[in-house]
Design a protein around this motif. Structure first.
Motif, mmCIF file in Angstrom:
data_model
loop_
_atom_site.group_PDB
_atom_site.id
_atom_site.type_symbol
_atom_site.label_atom_id
_atom_site.label_comp_id
_atom_site.label_asym_id
_atom_site.label_seq_id
_atom_site.Cartn_x
_atom_site.Cartn_y
_atom_site.Cartn_z
ATOM 1 N N VAL A 178 0.874 -1.323 0.065
ATOM 2 C CA VAL A 178 0.077 0.074 0.034
ATOM 3 C C VAL A 178 0.847 1.326 -0.213
ATOM 4 O O VAL A 178 1.875 1.323 0.661
ATOM 5 C CB VAL A 178 -0.983 0.009 1.483
ATOM 6 N N THR A 179 0.496 2.244 -0.891
ATOM 7 C CA THR A 179 1.485 3.411 -1.085
ATOM 8 C C THR A 179 0.586 4.573 -0.811
ATOM 9 O O THR A 179 1.220 6.058 -0.786
ATOM 10 C CB THR A 179 2.160 3.369 -2.400
ATOM 11 N N SER A 180 -0.506 4.270 -0.441
ATOM 12 C CA SER A 180 -1.168 5.807 -0.114
ATOM 13 C C SER A 180 -2.293 5.309 1.000
ATOM 14 O O SER A 180 -3.088 4.369 1.071
ATOM 15 C CB SER A 180 -2.275 6.266 -1.071
ATOM 16 N N ILE A 181 -2.194 5.997 2.189
ATOM 17 C CA ILE A 181 -3.121 5.840 3.585
ATOM 18 C C ILE A 181 -3.954 6.989 3.954
ATOM 19 O O ILE A 181 -3.318 8.254 3.919
ATOM 20 C CB ILE A 181 -2.347 5.314 4.550
ATOM 21 N N LEU A 182 -5.215 6.897 4.064
ATOM 22 C CA LEU A 182 -6.117 7.988 4.684
ATOM 23 C C LEU A 182 -6.206 7.262 6.114
ATOM 24 O O LEU A 182 -6.915 6.442 6.474
ATOM 25 C CB LEU A 182 -7.352 7.926 3.901
#
Length: 254
Positions: free
Chosen positions: A180-184
């Motif tokens: 995973v390279t984007s986290i909210l």
């Protein structure tokens, strides 16, 4: 349909400033509302007002997209919707996992706006064994033991963390290690991530505290205004004191 793992938005490579990227969703929301009302064109002034920015900033932002509108006509609404959606990467399928299916995680899972904006909730993950298999928004919850396999099987590059603060960093590290390279992040904590991983933080308590600050300031301004308009006699301090010639004058002669 392409997945988020193999296709990344082109915003950075095209040199669009981050501040402009942050405003693109505002424009898209306003444009989508216009599209739903079958409005064919919109002026920069009208669209700027709907998005809550000034028109000069809007025209500058759109220049990065190569869109300048037509003098006397404005911008084509449908084309701008497509153009901004493409720039944001919303014309492709983005599988998303939500980790932490408590009240907040369940509410996010039930949010109907993901699908219409290019996001597909691929999996719901929780550490509680009692949650495993229970459907939330029609999706069975899976245990965190299977997190890495879930990420790989679904080609996920965007993760949503809605866990308690104490578990968020460990979940974050596992998400990143799995690809995973984007986290909210909805957890009330700051996450540490390696270079190349983007984190957006949503902290509702901080937003409420900022609103409380503004409310307190407005209350102070109102109190100050009330003091300034108080009856003159009260400000002067009526106490019944008399001068040698009667009442003390409000303004002493020079």
């Amino acid at each position: 349909m392409a997945t988020g793992r193999t296709h990344r938005p082109a915003t950075r490579s095209r040199g669009i400033p981050e501040a402009t990227v942050a405003r693109l969703p505002l424009y898209l929301r306003a444009l989508t509302a216009l599209s739903e009302r079958s409005v064919p064109t919109v002026s920069s002034e009208e669209l700027a007002a709907a998005a809550g920015v000034n028109s000069a900033k809007l025209r500058k932002d759109f220049s990065y997209l190569g869109s300048y509108g037509t003098r006397g006509v404005g911008y084509d609404v449908e084309y701008l919707v497509y153009q901004i959606s493409r720039e944001l990467g919303l014309t492709q399928d983005w599988p998303v996992v939500i980790v932490g299916i408590g009240n907040l995680g369940a509410a996010l899972a039930n949010y109907g706006g993901f699908a219409s904006r290019g996001f597909r909730v691929a999996a719901l993950i929780d550490a509680d064994p009692a949650m495993a298999g229970k459907p939330v928004a029609g999706i069975p919850v899976q245990h965190t033991d299977d997190l890495e396999k879930i990420i790989e099987d679904n080609g996920v590059s965007i993760g949503v963390i809605a866990t308690p603060a104490g578990a968020a960093q460990q979940v974050c590290e596992r998400l990143v290690a799995a690809g995973v390279t984007s986290i909210l992040n909805f957890a009330p904590t700051v996450l540490s991530v390696p270079d190349g991983v983007d984190v957006r933080k949503v902290d509702l308590s901080i937003e409420l505290q900022i609103l409380a600050f503004h409310e307190q300031r407005k209350a102070g301004e109102e109190a100050a205004a009330a003091d300034a308009t108080a009856p003159v006699a009260a400000v002067r301090g009526e106490s019944g004191d008399k001068g040698p010639d009667g009442d003390v004058p409000a303004v002493m002669p020079a």
